[in-house]
Design an enzyme around this catalytic site. Structure first.
Site, PDB file in Angstrom:
ATOM      1  N   ARG A   1       0.881  -1.187   0.000  1.00 59.16           N
ATOM      2  CA  ARG A   1       0.000   0.000   0.000  1.00 59.16           C
ATOM      3  C   ARG A   1       0.904   1.217   0.000  1.00 59.16           C
ATOM      4  O   ARG A   1       1.645   1.445   0.963  1.00 59.16           O
ATOM      5  CB  ARG A   1      -0.879  -0.037   1.249  1.00 59.16           C
ATOM      6  CG  ARG A   1      -1.836   1.124   1.397  1.00 59.16           C
ATOM      7  CD  ARG A   1      -2.757   0.840   2.581  1.00 59.16           C
ATOM      8  NE  ARG A   1      -3.793   1.837   2.738  1.00 59.16           N
ATOM      9  CZ  ARG A   1      -3.703   2.894   3.562  1.00 59.16           C
ATOM     10  NH1 ARG A   1      -2.612   3.092   4.278  1.00 59.16           N
ATOM     11  NH2 ARG A   1      -4.692   3.739   3.653  1.00 59.16           N
TER      12      ARG A   1
ATOM     13  N   SER B   1     -12.487  -4.064  -0.265  1.00 55.25           N
ATOM     14  CA  SER B   1     -12.784  -3.491   1.053  1.00 55.25           C
ATOM     15  C   SER B   1     -14.280  -3.324   1.220  1.00 55.25           C
ATOM     16  O   SER B   1     -14.940  -2.748   0.352  1.00 55.25           O
ATOM     17  CB  SER B   1     -12.179  -2.083   1.172  1.00 55.25           C
ATOM     18  OG  SER B   1     -10.800  -2.155   1.301  1.00 55.25           O
TER      19      SER B   1
ATOM     20  N   LYS C   1      -5.216   5.286   9.239  1.00 54.12           N
ATOM     21  CA  LYS C   1      -6.066   5.745   8.128  1.00 54.12           C
ATOM     22  C   LYS C   1      -7.257   6.465   8.734  1.00 54.12           C
ATOM     23  O   LYS C   1      -7.728   6.072   9.805  1.00 54.12           O
ATOM     24  CB  LYS C   1      -6.541   4.514   7.330  1.00 54.12           C
ATOM     25  CG  LYS C   1      -7.412   4.834   6.141  1.00 54.12           C
ATOM     26  CD  LYS C   1      -7.902   3.579   5.464  1.00 54.12           C
ATOM     27  CE  LYS C   1      -8.812   3.934   4.305  1.00 54.12           C
ATOM     28  NZ  LYS C   1      -9.312   2.770   3.593  1.00 54.12           N
TER      29      LYS C   1
END
Ligand code: 3NM
Length: 226
Positions: free
Chosen positions: A54, A123, A152
């Site tokens: 990521r 997700s 996040k």
């Protein structure tokens, strides 16, 4: 000896493609702090089933180079290598798969580009998204957040009760995410997670290999009896 007389375990076949391998155990996601490769290598030594690359706001060439080094590490440790969000990067790195957010396009489109053998994760944050991802051909579901996280900014927090509520409504493996650590993973696994996705509790730990081992062992201890 005929096949009929062979013990069962000898006739069981190995997975034919990465897609046949089930997503289970420790699912590690990269951060953007210093010494990433070294910290990831230590975590992989502890036992990581899947690594997700990521990366945000870096030049494409940088991502190709860093992603390729991470992929090599994964093949050394037998871990799957998945790229977050970026279909082109997943394709160019010949990753084992791609992980899509709700705004990253449909699984069908990813399947078309990457081919039938790659793993596609999506997700999700509620039952509706989970059922849609399953119907659209995803191979596993991300589901979160379980707990608050600094990694996040999150807009949904279904928590472990949300996870338990969807567990029996979907067939796909569920990768729980958000604020998970060895201290709370027990509840997440008991709520039905097949895997736990983590960033900080492993990669910010003083010894990533120890944190990864602790999480992995929880799966062994909590696995249901056959
Ligand atoms: N997605 P940590 S939470 C990348 O809820 C990500 O969808 C989430 O990092 C979601 O293990 C999250 O440090 C961050 O909490 C997970």
């Amino acid at each position: 000896m005929s096949e009929k007389t062979l013990p069962l375990r000898l006739v069981a076949t190995a997975p034919k493609t990465m897609r046949d391998r089930s997503i289970a155990g420790v699912y590690l996601i990269t951060d953007q702090q210093d010494n990433l490769l070294e910290r990831v290598a230590r975590a992989l030594r502890g036992g990581v089933a899947v690594l997700q690359y990521r990366v945000k706001d870096k030049p494409y060439e940088f991502c190709l180079e860093e992603g390729s080094s991470l992929k090599q590490l994964c093949s050394r440790f037998g871990s799957l290598f998945i790229v977050n969000d970026d279909l082109k990067l997943a394709h160019d790195l010949d990753a084992d798969g791609v992980h899509l957010g709700q705004d990253d396009g449909a699984p069908q489109q990813a399947r078309e580009l990457l081919g039938p053998n790659k793993i596609i994760g999506v997700s999700t944050h509620n039952l509706e998204e989970a059922l849609k991802a399953e119907a659209d051909g995803a191979d596993y579901l991300g589901f979160g957040a379980m707990y608050p996280t600094d990694s996040k900014s999150i807009t949904h927090m279904p928590g472990t009760s949300g996870l338990a509520a969807i567990r029996d409504r979907v067939k796909l493996p569920i990768v729980a995410i958000g604020g998970i650590s060895p201290a709370n993973a027990c509840r997440v696994i008991e709520a039905g997670a097949d895997a736990v996705a983590v960033i900080s509790s492993v990669l910010s730990a003083p010894r990533p290999e120890v944190a990864a081992t602790e999480l992995r062992l929880l799966f062994n201890r909590l696995a249901p009896y056959p």
